[in-house]
Design a protein around this motif. Structure first.
Motif, PDB file in Angstrom:
ATOM      1  N   PHE A  14       0.833  -1.205   0.000  1.00  0.00           N
ATOM      2  CA  PHE A  14       0.000   0.000   0.000  1.00  0.00           C
ATOM      3  C   PHE A  14       0.868   1.257   0.000  1.00  0.00           C
ATOM      4  N   VAL A  15       1.905   1.262   0.814  1.00  0.00           N
ATOM      5  CA  VAL A  15       2.789   2.435   0.872  1.00  0.00           C
ATOM      6  C   VAL A  15       3.572   2.580  -0.425  1.00  0.00           C
ATOM      7  N   SER A  18       1.164   3.633  -3.536  1.00  0.00           N
ATOM      8  CA  SER A  18       0.291   4.802  -3.474  1.00  0.00           C
ATOM      9  C   SER A  18       0.597   5.703  -4.665  1.00  0.00           C
ATOM     10  N   PRO A  19      -0.388   5.993  -5.503  1.00  0.00           N
ATOM     11  CA  PRO A  19      -0.113   6.782  -6.714  1.00  0.00           C
ATOM     12  C   PRO A  19       0.445   8.159  -6.374  1.00  0.00           C
ATOM     13  N   LEU A  21       3.231   8.886  -4.829  1.00  0.00           N
ATOM     14  CA  LEU A  21       4.192   8.944  -3.728  1.00  0.00           C
ATOM     15  C   LEU A  21       5.600   8.628  -4.225  1.00  0.00           C
ATOM     16  N   GLN A  24       4.158   7.026 -10.423  1.00  0.00           N
ATOM     17  CA  GLN A  24       2.782   7.111 -10.890  1.00  0.00           C
ATOM     18  C   GLN A  24       2.716   6.595 -12.322  1.00  0.00           C
ATOM     19  N   THR A  39      -2.223  12.827  -8.657  1.00  0.00           N
ATOM     20  CA  THR A  39      -2.815  11.558  -9.077  1.00  0.00           C
ATOM     21  C   THR A  39      -4.019  11.814  -9.967  1.00  0.00           C
ATOM     22  N   ILE A  44      -5.081   5.744 -10.208  1.00  0.00           N
ATOM     23  CA  ILE A  44      -5.615   4.991  -9.071  1.00  0.00           C
ATOM     24  C   ILE A  44      -6.051   3.605  -9.518  1.00  0.00           C
ATOM     25  N   HIS A  47      -2.873   1.441 -10.307  1.00  0.00           N
ATOM     26  CA  HIS A  47      -2.192   1.044  -9.076  1.00  0.00           C
ATOM     27  C   HIS A  47      -3.015   0.028  -8.288  1.00  0.00           C
ATOM     28  N   ALA A  48      -4.339   0.134  -8.321  1.00  0.00           N
ATOM     29  CA  ALA A  48      -5.190  -0.847  -7.631  1.00  0.00           C
ATOM     30  C   ALA A  48      -5.073  -2.223  -8.280  1.00  0.00           C
ATOM     31  N   PHE A  51      -1.686  -3.604  -7.284  1.00  0.00           N
ATOM     32  CA  PHE A  51      -1.743  -3.998  -5.877  1.00  0.00           C
ATOM     33  C   PHE A  51      -2.451  -5.346  -5.734  1.00  0.00           C
TER      34      PHE A  51
END
Length: 70
Positions: A14-15, A18-19, A21, A24, A39, A44, A47-48, A51
């Motif tokens: 998650f860390v 994160s888009p 951070l 991206q 973002t 999002i 990245h989901a 993940f």
């Protein structure tokens, strides 16, 4: 005994994912942007999906387990 493997893997991913951070995909001006802290809805979603794929690989396929004695 408690199994902390899925919790640790989920928090780390998650860390890291994160888009905006660290990285991206896709960026606002380039395909990949690093550390821009902006973002978008597409980023999002991308990245989901990444993940979900990685958490599935680490927790279900590989079976990472971190056990503690309580």
């Amino acid at each position: 005994m408690s199994d902390w493997g899925p919790v640790v893997i989920a928090v780390v991913l998650f860390v890291l994912l994160s888009p905006g951070l660290l990285v991206q995909l896709p960026g606002r001006h380039h395909f990949v942007e690093f550390g821009n802290l902006h973002t978008s809805a597409v980023a999002i979603l991308v990245h989901a999906i990444i993940f979900f794929a990685l958490i599935t690989i680490f927790v279900i396929v590989i079976g990472v387990h971190i056990t503690t004695d309580s």
